[in-house]
Motif scaffolding. Structure first.
Motif, mmCIF file in Angstrom:
data_model
loop_
_atom_site.group_PDB
_atom_site.id
_atom_site.type_symbol
_atom_site.label_atom_id
_atom_site.label_comp_id
_atom_site.label_asym_id
_atom_site.label_seq_id
_atom_site.Cartn_x
_atom_site.Cartn_y
_atom_site.Cartn_z
ATOM 1 N N LEU A 198 0.824 -1.037 0.193
ATOM 2 C CA LEU A 198 -0.037 0.028 0.127
ATOM 3 C C LEU A 198 0.975 1.306 -0.029
ATOM 4 C CD1 LEU A 198 -2.757 1.147 -0.035
ATOM 5 C CD2 LEU A 198 -2.659 1.022 2.531
ATOM 6 N N ILE A 199 1.900 1.379 0.648
ATOM 7 C CA ILE A 199 2.976 2.466 0.902
ATOM 8 C C ILE A 199 3.247 2.674 -0.611
ATOM 9 C CG2 ILE A 199 4.582 3.420 2.021
ATOM 10 C CD1 ILE A 199 3.949 1.891 4.491
ATOM 11 N N LEU A 200 4.149 1.651 -1.056
ATOM 12 C CA LEU A 200 4.704 1.409 -2.238
ATOM 13 C C LEU A 200 3.943 1.755 -3.468
ATOM 14 C CD1 LEU A 200 7.524 -1.588 -1.638
ATOM 15 C CD2 LEU A 200 7.864 1.231 -1.657
ATOM 16 N N ASN A 201 2.610 1.674 -3.367
ATOM 17 C CA ASN A 201 1.655 2.082 -4.534
ATOM 18 C C ASN A 201 0.814 3.190 -4.152
ATOM 19 O OD1 ASN A 201 1.912 -0.340 -6.572
ATOM 20 N ND2 ASN A 201 2.017 -1.444 -4.654
ATOM 21 N N SER A 202 1.098 3.809 -3.143
ATOM 22 C CA SER A 202 0.473 5.126 -2.967
ATOM 23 C C SER A 202 1.189 6.339 -2.483
ATOM 24 C CB SER A 202 -0.862 4.856 -1.940
ATOM 25 O OG SER A 202 -0.417 4.649 -0.621
ATOM 26 N N GLY A 203 2.284 5.746 -1.720
ATOM 27 C CA GLY A 203 3.036 6.897 -0.998
ATOM 28 C C GLY A 203 2.435 7.555 0.268
ATOM 29 N N LEU A 204 1.563 6.601 1.001
ATOM 30 C CA LEU A 204 1.012 6.955 2.308
ATOM 31 C C LEU A 204 2.015 7.146 3.247
ATOM 32 C CD1 LEU A 204 -2.363 5.072 2.722
ATOM 33 C CD2 LEU A 204 -2.088 7.521 1.918
ATOM 34 N N ARG A 205 1.959 8.213 4.492
ATOM 35 C CA ARG A 205 2.756 8.190 5.420
ATOM 36 C C ARG A 205 2.287 7.236 6.416
ATOM 37 N NH1 ARG A 205 1.109 13.523 4.387
ATOM 38 N NH2 ARG A 205 2.812 14.861 4.002
ATOM 39 N N VAL A 206 3.214 6.687 7.486
ATOM 40 C CA VAL A 206 2.969 5.619 8.235
ATOM 41 C C VAL A 206 1.890 6.038 9.155
ATOM 42 C CG1 VAL A 206 4.520 6.457 10.032
ATOM 43 C CG2 VAL A 206 3.803 4.147 9.894
ATOM 44 N N SER A 207 1.677 7.251 9.625
ATOM 45 C CA SER A 207 0.513 7.698 10.239
ATOM 46 C C SER A 207 -0.902 7.832 9.544
ATOM 47 C CB SER A 207 0.753 9.229 10.937
ATOM 48 O OG SER A 207 0.919 10.041 9.581
ATOM 49 N N GLU A 208 -0.697 7.863 8.228
ATOM 50 C CA GLU A 208 -1.879 7.696 7.633
ATOM 51 C C GLU A 208 -2.175 6.390 7.380
ATOM 52 O OE1 GLU A 208 -0.699 11.825 4.897
ATOM 53 O OE2 GLU A 208 -0.610 9.784 4.050
ATOM 54 N N VAL A 209 -1.631 5.350 7.381
ATOM 55 C CA VAL A 209 -1.761 4.013 7.379
ATOM 56 C C VAL A 209 -2.316 3.591 8.699
ATOM 57 C CG1 VAL A 209 -0.543 1.551 7.081
ATOM 58 C CG2 VAL A 209 -0.013 3.618 5.515
ATOM 59 N N VAL A 210 -1.877 3.861 9.708
ATOM 60 C CA VAL A 210 -2.299 3.551 10.968
ATOM 61 C C VAL A 210 -3.756 4.049 11.245
ATOM 62 C CG1 VAL A 210 -2.001 4.027 13.551
ATOM 63 C CG2 VAL A 210 0.005 3.383 12.109
ATOM 64 N N ASN A 211 -3.952 5.415 10.836
ATOM 65 C CA ASN A 211 -5.271 5.942 10.990
ATOM 66 C C ASN A 211 -6.583 5.285 10.250
ATOM 67 O OD1 ASN A 211 -4.722 7.745 13.087
ATOM 68 N ND2 ASN A 211 -3.783 9.117 11.525
ATOM 69 N N LEU A 212 -5.896 4.404 9.138
ATOM 70 C CA LEU A 212 -7.029 4.148 8.095
ATOM 71 C C LEU A 212 -8.165 3.220 8.734
ATOM 72 C CD1 LEU A 212 -4.852 2.983 4.911
ATOM 73 C CD2 LEU A 212 -6.509 4.581 5.210
ATOM 74 N N ASN A 213 -9.274 3.478 8.400
ATOM 75 C CA ASN A 213 -10.385 2.351 8.903
ATOM 76 C C ASN A 213 -10.908 1.548 7.625
ATOM 77 O OD1 ASN A 213 -10.312 3.144 11.534
ATOM 78 N ND2 ASN A 213 -11.714 4.992 11.055
ATOM 79 N N VAL A 214 -11.496 0.378 7.772
ATOM 80 C CA VAL A 214 -12.158 -0.335 6.665
ATOM 81 C C VAL A 214 -13.039 0.497 5.706
ATOM 82 C CG1 VAL A 214 -13.357 -2.235 6.076
ATOM 83 C CG2 VAL A 214 -12.056 -2.513 8.095
ATOM 84 N N ASN A 215 -13.907 1.370 6.389
ATOM 85 C CA ASN A 215 -14.784 2.062 5.655
ATOM 86 C C ASN A 215 -14.010 3.389 4.870
ATOM 87 O OD1 ASN A 215 -14.362 3.870 7.687
ATOM 88 N ND2 ASN A 215 -16.600 3.766 8.652
ATOM 89 N N ASP A 216 -12.545 3.375 4.983
ATOM 90 C CA ASP A 216 -11.916 4.428 4.193
ATOM 91 C C ASP A 216 -11.458 3.983 2.806
ATOM 92 O OD1 ASP A 216 -12.045 6.391 6.197
ATOM 93 O OD2 ASP A 216 -10.035 5.487 7.071
ATOM 94 N N LEU A 217 -11.715 2.707 2.656
ATOM 95 C CA LEU A 217 -11.451 2.038 1.556
ATOM 96 C C LEU A 217 -12.575 1.859 0.443
ATOM 97 C CD1 LEU A 217 -8.931 0.361 0.425
ATOM 98 C CD2 LEU A 217 -9.774 -1.661 1.399
ATOM 99 N N ASP A 218 -12.035 2.281 -0.931
ATOM 100 C CA ASP A 218 -12.945 1.904 -2.158
ATOM 101 C C ASP A 218 -12.331 1.318 -3.044
ATOM 102 O OD1 ASP A 218 -14.489 2.324 -4.331
ATOM 103 O OD2 ASP A 218 -14.805 4.557 -4.216
ATOM 104 N N LEU A 219 -12.476 -0.041 -2.979
ATOM 105 C CA LEU A 219 -11.700 -0.901 -3.833
ATOM 106 C C LEU A 219 -11.997 -0.796 -5.325
ATOM 107 C CD1 LEU A 219 -11.813 -4.077 -1.677
ATOM 108 C CD2 LEU A 219 -9.483 -2.882 -2.255
#
Length: 359
Positions: A198-219
């Motif tokens: 996910l980080i290598l395919n989006s560039g998210l920061r670690v804090s952004e990854v930690v804060n992710l909830n399931v409903n933040d995802l639009d597959l």
């Protein structure tokens, strides 16, 4: 408020009460504009400075909370120079130039507030003399210099895919004689590979990854909705795109998230862990993700690789196909000046690619 901010705000509230009253007032003044994480760094810097003042006899206070405005007001330039020297030469872990510059900037911010903004009951500045106004803070990390330091310490080209594959499979082969480590890897490899992907395919920061909830995802649209650094609007989440490969890894992980980690329905976190002795899965911490990436990086032969360097790796790769403005937007940078790092990195990458083709 996002998860990491809640944690940092709690730590901030616990530590600020041990500061002088005027520092508490300064933190309240800054709270609407700066994140709890940034203010927590300010508090750590002030704790160190006030501790040094007391150790040097420049303050008679028994505790940091007892340091007075008069003691700050009567500091001489030689004392400021002495503190700077202390930061660069103290035996227990010397600070880099960037760290020293940041610590001095923290002090300048406090002294500026006390001398230019805060007032006493007679409308006079709290601090009549600002010694820190004489201190020049030089810009240390120019984009070109940062790029030079990153060279060879990030993943390039095919290494991005290779690292994800290594987490999923290769690491297990390397530790097959360590039953305990192998068991842990078998349990977590899909999740760990998914996080790296996910980080290598989006560039998210670690804090952004930690804060992710399931409903933040639009597959379906390959989108995530994240709290971006520096955005203090707690009601707004920024849409961030991710690549197709990460979609496949997310789909695979989601099939295991509830059963393997015994995740209760009330747990909203996308990435969860099941700590030893616990009966239910809960949100992974920032420290756990950082330690996890370092563990795999060492075995992969990239000991300098960290979570943040995965973000740099994505950004460098992304910039090769896009302009600086799209890269800035994807990474959530406040200005293109920060994004310039990848222009310098890709200049080298492109020149090396030309040389290889000429052979």
């Amino acid at each position: 408020m996002n998860v990491q901010k809640v944690v940092d705000r709690k730590k901030l509230d616990e530590r600020v009460v041990h500061m002088p009253w005027f520092v508490q007032q300064f933190i309240d003044y800054k709270l609407p504009d700066l994140s709890p994480s940034t203010l927590l760094e300010y508090i750590r810097d002030y704790e160190q400075f006030f501790g040094w003042l007391r150790a040097e006899g420049l303050s008679v206070a028994e505790h940091n909370a007892g340091v007075t405005l008069l003691e700050l007001e009567t500091l001489r330039m030689e004392s400021v120079v002495g503190y700077r020297l202390h930061l660069t030469t103290r035996t227990e872990g010397t600070n880099s130039k960037i760290t020293v510059s940041r610590k001095m900037s923290s002090l300048r911010s406090l002294f500026h507030y006390l001398s230019q903004i805060a007032e006493d009951e007679d409308f006079y500045p709290l601090l009549k003399r600002n010694i820190m106004a004489k201190v020049e803070i030089k810009r240390i990390h120019k984009p070109k210099d940062t790029a030079a330091k990153l060279k060879g310490k990030i993943l390039e080209e095919d290494e991005l895919i290779e690292f994800i594959s290594y987490i999923a499979e290769g690491y297990g082969h390397d530790i097959e004689n360590n039953k305990q480590a192998l068991y842990a890897h078998e349990h977590n490899k899909e999740r760990d590979a998914c996080i790296a992907s996910l980080i290598l395919n989006s560039g998210l920061r670690v804090s952004e990854v930690v804060n992710l909830n399931v409903n933040d995802l639009d597959l379906n649209n390959k989108l995530l909705y994240v709290y971006r650094k520096g955005n203090n609007d707690e009601t707004f989440k920024t849409p961030v795109y991710f690549r197709e490969q990460s979609k496949d890894d997310l789909v695979h992980y989601l099939t295991l998230r509830e059963t393997r980690y015994r995740t209760p329905k009330r747990e909203k976190a996308l990435f969860v862990a099941l700590p030893n002795g616990q009966t239910e899965g809960k949100r992974m911490t920032k420290r756990a993700i950082q330690a996890m990436i370092i563990k795999y990086a060492k075995r992969f032969g990239k000991p300098y690789l960290t979570v943040h360097k995965l973000r740099h790796s994505f950004a460098t790769d992304y910039y090769l196909q896009n302009d600086i403005y799209k890269t800035k937007e994807q990474l959530g940078h406040a200005s293109t000046e920060t994004t310039e790092v990848y222009a310098h990195l890709t200049d080298k990458t492109m020149s090396e690619a030309i040389e290889r083709r000429a052979e």
